[in-house]
Each structure stands twice: as C-alpha cells, then as structure tokens.
Design a protein around this motif. Structure first.
Motif, PDB file in Angstrom:
ATOM      1  N   GLN A  75      -3.883  -2.104   5.278  1.00  0.00           N
ATOM      2  CA  GLN A  75      -3.087  -0.941   6.431  1.00  0.00           C
ATOM      3  C   GLN A  75      -3.573   0.402   5.877  1.00  0.00           C
ATOM      4  OE1 GLN A  75      -0.944  -1.479   8.447  1.00  0.00           O
ATOM      5  NE2 GLN A  75      -0.345  -3.824   8.091  1.00  0.00           N
ATOM      6  N   THR A  76      -3.688   0.691   4.536  1.00  0.00           N
ATOM      7  CA  THR A  76      -4.359   1.986   4.226  1.00  0.00           C
ATOM      8  C   THR A  76      -5.742   2.301   4.751  1.00  0.00           C
ATOM      9  OG1 THR A  76      -3.053   1.959   2.370  1.00  0.00           O
ATOM     10  CG2 THR A  76      -4.807   3.516   2.291  1.00  0.00           C
ATOM     11  N   PHE A  77      -6.593   1.387   4.807  1.00  0.00           N
ATOM     12  CA  PHE A  77      -7.970   1.467   5.201  1.00  0.00           C
ATOM     13  C   PHE A  77      -8.150   1.364   6.698  1.00  0.00           C
ATOM     14  CE2 PHE A  77      -9.418   0.394   0.679  1.00  0.00           C
ATOM     15  CZ  PHE A  77      -9.157   1.862   0.258  1.00  0.00           C
ATOM     16  N   GLY A  78      -7.222   0.485   7.196  1.00  0.00           N
ATOM     17  CA  GLY A  78      -7.577   0.122   8.702  1.00  0.00           C
ATOM     18  C   GLY A  78      -8.569  -1.270   8.609  1.00  0.00           C
ATOM     19  N   SER A  79      -8.901  -1.847   7.405  1.00  0.00           N
ATOM     20  CA  SER A  79     -10.084  -2.765   7.405  1.00  0.00           C
ATOM     21  C   SER A  79      -9.750  -3.940   6.063  1.00  0.00           C
ATOM     22  CB  SER A  79     -11.299  -2.034   7.066  1.00  0.00           C
ATOM     23  OG  SER A  79     -12.316  -2.936   6.748  1.00  0.00           O
ATOM     24  N   LEU A  80      -9.542  -5.027   6.374  1.00  0.00           N
ATOM     25  CA  LEU A  80      -9.808  -5.920   5.400  1.00  0.00           C
ATOM     26  C   LEU A  80     -10.919  -6.128   4.919  1.00  0.00           C
ATOM     27  CD1 LEU A  80      -8.273  -8.445   4.235  1.00  0.00           C
ATOM     28  CD2 LEU A  80      -8.890  -9.909   6.185  1.00  0.00           C
ATOM     29  N   LEU A  81     -12.050  -6.096   5.559  1.00  0.00           N
ATOM     30  CA  LEU A  81     -13.209  -6.182   4.696  1.00  0.00           C
ATOM     31  C   LEU A  81     -13.214  -5.103   3.691  1.00  0.00           C
ATOM     32  CD1 LEU A  81     -15.474  -7.096   7.692  1.00  0.00           C
ATOM     33  CD2 LEU A  81     -14.242  -8.572   6.372  1.00  0.00           C
ATOM     34  N   LEU A  82     -13.038  -3.825   4.071  1.00  0.00           N
ATOM     35  CA  LEU A  82     -13.009  -2.879   3.101  1.00  0.00           C
ATOM     36  C   LEU A  82     -12.329  -3.085   1.904  1.00  0.00           C
ATOM     37  CD1 LEU A  82     -14.325  -0.162   2.363  1.00  0.00           C
ATOM     38  CD2 LEU A  82     -12.659   1.049   4.021  1.00  0.00           C
ATOM     39  N   ALA A  83     -11.034  -3.443   2.295  1.00  0.00           N
ATOM     40  CA  ALA A  83     -10.216  -3.862   0.969  1.00  0.00           C
ATOM     41  C   ALA A  83     -10.510  -4.897   0.209  1.00  0.00           C
ATOM     42  CB  ALA A  83      -8.994  -4.171   1.685  1.00  0.00           C
ATOM     43  N   LEU A  84     -11.065  -5.967   0.830  1.00  0.00           N
ATOM     44  CA  LEU A  84     -11.411  -7.157  -0.171  1.00  0.00           C
ATOM     45  C   LEU A  84     -12.629  -6.894  -0.775  1.00  0.00           C
ATOM     46  CD1 LEU A  84     -11.576 -10.060   2.597  1.00  0.00           C
ATOM     47  CD2 LEU A  84     -10.481 -10.067   0.484  1.00  0.00           C
ATOM     48  N   ALA A  85     -13.495  -5.810  -0.351  1.00  0.00           N
ATOM     49  CA  ALA A  85     -14.871  -5.606  -1.260  1.00  0.00           C
ATOM     50  C   ALA A  85     -14.362  -4.728  -2.512  1.00  0.00           C
ATOM     51  CB  ALA A  85     -15.535  -4.604  -0.394  1.00  0.00           C
ATOM     52  N   LEU A  86     -13.281  -3.924  -2.175  1.00  0.00           N
ATOM     53  CA  LEU A  86     -12.465  -3.228  -3.258  1.00  0.00           C
ATOM     54  C   LEU A  86     -11.857  -3.856  -4.214  1.00  0.00           C
ATOM     55  CD1 LEU A  86     -11.814  -0.574  -4.721  1.00  0.00           C
ATOM     56  CD2 LEU A  86      -9.837  -0.090  -3.162  1.00  0.00           C
ATOM     57  N   VAL A  87     -11.055  -5.115  -3.837  1.00  0.00           N
ATOM     58  CA  VAL A  87     -10.273  -5.993  -4.689  1.00  0.00           C
ATOM     59  C   VAL A  87     -11.301  -6.800  -5.691  1.00  0.00           C
ATOM     60  CG1 VAL A  87      -8.927  -7.926  -4.792  1.00  0.00           C
ATOM     61  CG2 VAL A  87      -8.300  -5.948  -3.415  1.00  0.00           C
ATOM     62  N   SER A  88     -12.405  -6.955  -5.065  1.00  0.00           N
ATOM     63  CA  SER A  88     -13.408  -7.877  -5.409  1.00  0.00           C
ATOM     64  C   SER A  88     -14.617  -7.277  -6.450  1.00  0.00           C
ATOM     65  CB  SER A  88     -14.053  -8.657  -4.251  1.00  0.00           C
ATOM     66  OG  SER A  88     -13.539  -9.419  -3.626  1.00  0.00           O
ATOM     67  N   ASP A  89     -14.243  -6.082  -6.524  1.00  0.00           N
ATOM     68  CA  ASP A  89     -14.986  -5.239  -7.416  1.00  0.00           C
ATOM     69  C   ASP A  89     -16.486  -4.960  -6.918  1.00  0.00           C
ATOM     70  OD1 ASP A  89     -12.928  -4.845  -9.223  1.00  0.00           O
ATOM     71  OD2 ASP A  89     -13.513  -6.771 -10.219  1.00  0.00           O
ATOM     72  N   VAL A  90     -16.561  -5.162  -5.685  1.00  0.00           N
ATOM     73  CA  VAL A  90     -17.999  -4.866  -4.904  1.00  0.00           C
ATOM     74  C   VAL A  90     -18.346  -3.442  -4.878  1.00  0.00           C
ATOM     75  CG1 VAL A  90     -19.431  -5.030  -2.901  1.00  0.00           C
ATOM     76  CG2 VAL A  90     -17.818  -6.975  -3.895  1.00  0.00           C
ATOM     77  N   GLN A 123      -3.817   8.206  -2.187  1.00  0.00           N
ATOM     78  CA  GLN A 123      -2.786   7.873  -3.095  1.00  0.00           C
ATOM     79  C   GLN A 123      -2.222   6.609  -3.004  1.00  0.00           C
ATOM     80  OE1 GLN A 123       0.787  10.478  -3.070  1.00  0.00           O
ATOM     81  NE2 GLN A 123       2.030   8.841  -3.740  1.00  0.00           N
ATOM     82  N   ASP A 124      -2.313   6.037  -1.734  1.00  0.00           N
ATOM     83  CA  ASP A 124      -1.755   4.592  -1.396  1.00  0.00           C
ATOM     84  C   ASP A 124      -2.950   3.552  -2.201  1.00  0.00           C
ATOM     85  OD1 ASP A 124       0.405   5.648  -0.076  1.00  0.00           O
ATOM     86  OD2 ASP A 124      -0.545   5.146   1.736  1.00  0.00           O
ATOM     87  N   SER A 125      -4.242   3.929  -2.079  1.00  0.00           N
ATOM     88  CA  SER A 125      -5.064   3.013  -2.712  1.00  0.00           C
ATOM     89  C   SER A 125      -5.310   2.962  -3.941  1.00  0.00           C
ATOM     90  CB  SER A 125      -6.597   3.475  -2.057  1.00  0.00           C
ATOM     91  OG  SER A 125      -7.046   4.381  -2.352  1.00  0.00           O
ATOM     92  N   SER A 126      -4.867   4.178  -4.715  1.00  0.00           N
ATOM     93  CA  SER A 126      -4.744   4.465  -6.210  1.00  0.00           C
ATOM     94  C   SER A 126      -3.626   3.434  -6.692  1.00  0.00           C
ATOM     95  CB  SER A 126      -4.557   5.791  -6.485  1.00  0.00           C
ATOM     96  OG  SER A 126      -4.517   5.829  -7.923  1.00  0.00           O
ATOM     97  N   GLU A 127      -2.435   3.555  -6.049  1.00  0.00           N
ATOM     98  CA  GLU A 127      -1.291   3.112  -6.384  1.00  0.00           C
ATOM     99  C   GLU A 127      -1.577   1.185  -6.325  1.00  0.00           C
ATOM    100  OE1 GLU A 127       1.932   6.263  -5.008  1.00  0.00           O
ATOM    101  OE2 GLU A 127       1.723   4.648  -3.606  1.00  0.00           O
TER     102      GLU A 127
END
Length: 229
Positions: free
Chosen positions: A163-178, A214-218
């Motif tokens: 929701q914060t990024f407007g992108s699941l792909l961007l979120a997945l890359a972050l969560v996956s430590d890419v 802030q949202d992504s940091s939390e």
C-alpha cells in the motif's frame, strides 16, 4: 483518528503456551476482534512492550503511536485465519503493479529488482503508456509461487509496504533482502521528486514522501523483530 488516555500503570511481558504476551497491569492486550496479542517472537513482544511503555502517563494516544501493535494485530486477526486469502489480496495488487509503468529508463535499483524477478521465473510486462498492462499466465503463476513462500509476518509487512509503495514487486524485493529500505523508498518517491523539481516546494508532496519513509520503516522494524526468536 480517535484518541484514548493512558489507563495503565505498568507494561510487562508475560508468557503462556510458548507465546509472549505484552501485558498492561498484568492483563493481556485484547485486539479489536477479541484475540489476545500473543507472539512467538520474544524480541517482537519486547518491542511492543517498549512501544506501550513510551506512552506518557495520563496523556492521550492514538493507534498511530503503536505501529508494531497495529501490524501484529493485523497479522493475528486478519492474516493468520486465512493465509490464502491474504496472498490472493496481495496478488491482485501485483496484477497491475506500479513498477510496470515506466515513464523513463529504470534506475539501477529497478533493474536489480527485475533481474531478481527473472531468476524467480517472473517476467512482468511493462509499458511506458497509460493503458493497463495484461500480465501473462507465467507471471501470475510465478508471483503466486513467491507469495506462497511468505509466512504470516512477511504477509503482514507486505500488506503495509504494498500500500505504501503502490507496488507489490517493490515490496517483495525489500522483504526478500534484494534491496535496502532506502532504495525502495527512493524508487517509490521518484514521481514526487520529479514534481518538486518542476514546481518547487510543496508541503503535501513532502508529507507523502515522509509518510512512505515512516510506514516502510515501521513495517521493516516489525518484520526484523518477528524474524528473531
């Protein structure tokens, strides 16, 4: 958002049935649907204890001051009962992903994300136009496979990040430590930075960009604690 006053004197950490429970004056915290806030990760539970302890005595507070509690509550009451439904909801975001709309050549961070996705068997269709793109069956299957690997805590973090990024792909890359959080925020804020260059200072654009950070940091703080035992 409505506020309440701090009504508790002490915040402690309890344990029951192998789960760790932040407690207010010795009583467990109840979530909106009635579930007890109990976690398998001691560090996450301790961080939530600290979160509640930081509320000053007799002062009003809102749920926005308790981000780890809020994300944990979503995980327990909305995601845990049906992980499949949570994954399907995220998948719907990925079918029309913001990262697939290129207004110019992608930067190095985006290129790394697409290279990683390709290794995962996920090759999104992209466009530099405004019309929605239609993703292939292989893309959908690959994204489903990647989401299946995400546990309940990762799904909770992905819900916030998508929701914060407007992108699941961007979120997945972050969560996956890419990529790192700073890189993800930079990609997500690219349009706002361009607008600032054209129009100059805009308080609303600054608010949006700051909120993303802030949202992504939390969300990432929640995820990092949840991965510790």
């Amino acid at each position: 958002m409505s506020s309440r006053k701090r009504f508790w004197k002490s915040v402690t950490l309890g344990e029951q049935d192998g789960l760790f429970r932040p407690e207010l004056d010795g009583r467990p915290i109840r979530l909106p649907k009635g579930a007890v806030l109990a976690l398998s990760s001691r560090p996450l539970a301790q961080a939530i204890v600290a979160e509640w302890s930081r509320i000053p005595e007799n002062e009003a507070f809102t749920p926005e001051q308790l981000p780890l509690t809020r994300i944990a509550g979503t995980m327990i009451e909305r995601i845990r009962p049906d992980l499949t439904e949570a994954r399907e909801a995220l998948l719907r975001h990925g079918l029309d992903d913001g990262l697939c709309y290129r207004k110019e050549q992608p930067d190095l961070t985006v290129e790394r994300i697409f290279e990683w996705l390709a290794k995962e068997g996920i090759q999104p269709s992209v466009t530099d136009g405004l019309m929605p793109v239609t993703q292939s069956g292989d893309y959908i299957t690959g994204l489903e496979r990647l989401l299946t690997r995400q546990n309940e805590a990762e799904l909770a973090a992905l819900g916030v990040l998508t929701q914060t990024f407007g992108s699941l792909l961007l979120a997945l890359a972050l969560v996956s430590d890419v990529i790192e959080q700073e890189e993800a925020v930079s990609v997500a804020n690219a349009d706002e930075r361009k607008q600032l260059l054209v129009w100059g200072r805009d308080d609303e654009l600054f608010r949006v960009m700051t909120a993303r950070e802030q949202d992504s940091s939390e969300a990432m703080t929640f995820l990092e604690f949840s991965r510790e035992i």
